[in-house]
Design a protein around this motif. Sequence first.
Motif, mmCIF file in Angstrom:
data_model
loop_
_atom_site.group_PDB
_atom_site.id
_atom_site.type_symbol
_atom_site.label_atom_id
_atom_site.label_comp_id
_atom_site.label_asym_id
_atom_site.label_seq_id
_atom_site.Cartn_x
_atom_site.Cartn_y
_atom_site.Cartn_z
ATOM 1 N N UNK A 260 39.578 22.826 -8.053
ATOM 2 C CA UNK A 260 39.327 21.389 -8.258
ATOM 3 C C UNK A 260 40.207 20.505 -7.377
ATOM 4 N N UNK A 261 41.176 21.120 -6.682
ATOM 5 C CA UNK A 261 42.097 20.369 -5.834
ATOM 6 C C UNK A 261 42.241 21.047 -4.481
ATOM 7 N N UNK A 262 42.136 20.258 -3.413
ATOM 8 C CA UNK A 262 42.274 20.784 -2.053
ATOM 9 C C UNK A 262 43.403 20.040 -1.359
ATOM 10 N N UNK A 263 44.327 20.786 -0.788
ATOM 11 C CA UNK A 263 45.436 20.201 -0.029
ATOM 12 C C UNK A 263 45.318 20.648 1.424
ATOM 13 N N UNK A 278 36.629 14.905 8.260
ATOM 14 C CA UNK A 278 35.312 15.472 7.959
ATOM 15 C C UNK A 278 35.293 16.118 6.568
ATOM 16 N N UNK A 279 36.335 16.873 6.250
ATOM 17 C CA UNK A 279 36.409 17.530 4.945
ATOM 18 C C UNK A 279 36.486 16.486 3.830
ATOM 19 N N UNK A 280 37.309 15.472 4.020
ATOM 20 C CA UNK A 280 37.442 14.419 3.011
ATOM 21 C C UNK A 280 36.116 13.683 2.823
ATOM 22 N N UNK A 281 35.422 13.393 3.926
ATOM 23 C CA UNK A 281 34.149 12.671 3.857
ATOM 24 C C UNK A 281 33.122 13.444 3.021
ATOM 25 N N UNK A 282 33.042 14.747 3.243
ATOM 26 C CA UNK A 282 31.999 15.539 2.580
ATOM 27 C C UNK A 282 32.369 15.974 1.164
ATOM 28 N N UNK A 283 33.658 16.100 0.858
ATOM 29 C CA UNK A 283 34.050 16.707 -0.411
ATOM 30 C C UNK A 283 34.820 15.788 -1.352
ATOM 31 N N UNK A 284 35.070 14.561 -0.943
ATOM 32 C CA UNK A 284 35.929 13.681 -1.735
ATOM 33 C C UNK A 284 35.352 13.348 -3.113
ATOM 34 N N UNK A 285 34.044 13.440 -3.264
ATOM 35 C CA UNK A 285 33.435 13.130 -4.555
ATOM 36 C C UNK A 285 33.394 14.343 -5.487
ATOM 37 N N UNK A 286 33.804 15.513 -4.968
ATOM 38 C CA UNK A 286 33.741 16.739 -5.769
ATOM 39 C C UNK A 286 35.119 17.306 -6.093
ATOM 40 N N UNK A 287 36.108 16.978 -5.261
ATOM 41 C CA UNK A 287 37.445 17.548 -5.422
ATOM 42 C C UNK A 287 38.509 16.469 -5.261
ATOM 43 N N UNK A 288 39.670 16.722 -5.832
ATOM 44 C CA UNK A 288 40.845 15.912 -5.529
ATOM 45 C C UNK A 288 41.406 16.438 -4.215
ATOM 46 N N UNK A 289 41.481 15.587 -3.193
ATOM 47 C CA UNK A 289 41.891 16.037 -1.861
ATOM 48 C C UNK A 289 43.122 15.271 -1.410
ATOM 49 N N UNK A 290 44.093 16.015 -0.859
ATOM 50 C CA UNK A 290 45.328 15.413 -0.371
ATOM 51 C C UNK A 290 45.541 15.826 1.084
ATOM 52 N N UNK A 291 45.886 14.844 1.898
ATOM 53 C CA UNK A 291 46.118 15.081 3.324
ATOM 54 C C UNK A 291 47.624 15.243 3.562
ATOM 55 N N UNK A 292 48.017 16.456 3.968
ATOM 56 C CA UNK A 292 49.422 16.748 4.259
ATOM 57 C C UNK A 292 49.614 17.068 5.744
ATOM 58 N N UNK A 293 48.920 16.359 6.609
ATOM 59 C CA UNK A 293 49.087 16.572 8.046
ATOM 60 C C UNK A 293 50.572 16.497 8.406
ATOM 61 N N UNK A 294 51.117 17.519 9.085
ATOM 62 C CA UNK A 294 52.549 17.491 9.426
ATOM 63 C C UNK A 294 52.895 16.287 10.288
ATOM 64 N N UNK A 295 54.093 15.762 10.069
ATOM 65 C CA UNK A 295 54.513 14.515 10.717
ATOM 66 C C UNK A 295 55.504 14.823 11.829
ATOM 67 N N UNK A 296 55.266 14.250 13.005
ATOM 68 C CA UNK A 296 56.150 14.382 14.167
ATOM 69 C C UNK A 296 56.253 15.804 14.724
ATOM 70 N N UNK A 297 55.389 16.691 14.291
ATOM 71 C CA UNK A 297 55.283 18.031 14.862
ATOM 72 C C UNK A 297 53.797 18.354 14.982
ATOM 73 N N UNK A 298 53.476 19.377 15.751
ATOM 74 C CA UNK A 298 52.063 19.698 15.972
ATOM 75 C C UNK A 298 51.424 20.376 14.766
ATOM 76 N N UNK A 299 52.136 21.342 14.168
ATOM 77 C CA UNK A 299 51.526 22.122 13.101
ATOM 78 C C UNK A 299 52.594 22.633 12.142
ATOM 79 N N UNK A 300 52.184 23.385 11.137
ATOM 80 C CA UNK A 300 53.105 23.859 10.115
ATOM 81 C C UNK A 300 54.124 24.850 10.672
ATOM 82 N N UNK A 301 53.741 25.646 11.646
ATOM 83 C CA UNK A 301 54.722 26.576 12.206
ATOM 84 C C UNK A 301 55.800 25.854 12.991
ATOM 85 N N UNK A 302 55.414 24.800 13.709
ATOM 86 C CA UNK A 302 56.432 24.026 14.423
ATOM 87 C C UNK A 302 57.360 23.333 13.427
#
Length: 317
Positions: A260-263, A278-302
């Motif tokens: 029921x929740x997508x992060x 795109x994911x938020x647009x299509x699924x926002x009415x079906x799931x609780x969605x949270x955007x955790x895009x990493x800040x000041x780095x490219x990705x989670x590994x960085x």
Amino acid sequence: MEKLKWIGEKKMKVVRELDLMTYFQNYEPDELIRKGYNDYITKKHSSLHLSNGLWCYFSGGEGGRSAYDYLVNVEKWDRIKAGHYLYDLIMKQPPIKIKQPKKRNYPFRLPDRNENENKVLEYLVNERCIDREIVQYCIENHLIYEAKKDHAVVFVGYDKNHHPTNAAKRSTNSSFKMDVAGSNKENSFNIVNDTSKVLHVFESAIDLLSYLTLLKRQEREFLKDNYLSIAGASFIGKKIEETKIPVALEKFLNCNPNINTIRLYLDNDKAGKQTTSKIIYHLNDKYRIFDHTPYRVKDMNELLQKRVKPELYIKER
């Protein structure tokens, strides 16, 4: 210098028929670097991929077929200058058309396994800073292993019956990566916990493992939820309403109706941000969605490496 004029539709038709692979093979062959079966990058742009008659520039969010679009959208040439340049080139040295193989369906087969995972452990733990216990967990549960032939990391995805149907290889000594032939993209790398209603979504398996490591470093339970790699991002195009969610995410949600929740932890670049939208647009009415895009780095590994090895990210004064 006389200002160039538009070359006209007839000449532009000739220009637009020149695809980028044919352009490089005829006029700049030394620029191409082969990265896999029918997959090329260029020396100048490592994020520019050419395959099956098309090209995609991941760093800039551009793609297409023609050399003209490449010069205008990637190299940022003036449109009129690009048209004249390519038309003159074609007239002086007519190109030999490069036949581009179409996508073929191959039977899926996992690469042979090495007798140990020493190279994989060294790469993931020492270079990528992923926790050793987490890597060992994945090895013991047959989620990753070391390929015998080239010692690459193999990330394995399973179907609902726990049969391996997807595998992605990542070199342990270069930037080379590829999907194993015949892989079913619906069953990308994932870790499932049937008791959880939360799904964490990443672009790559390494980003997924990086997030688990960050949780462990904070002394938090790191396997309490569901975790999915969608194996890359994609661009929206002209209209978001005409897009679809990534097939791996769609399949996971269909197979796990308890969610029921997508992060979302997709990359901090144009493709990652557009896929998040795109994911938020299509699924926002079906799931609780949270955007955790990493800040000041490219990705989670960085982000992980920045926290483990902060000295590497201190800018010179």
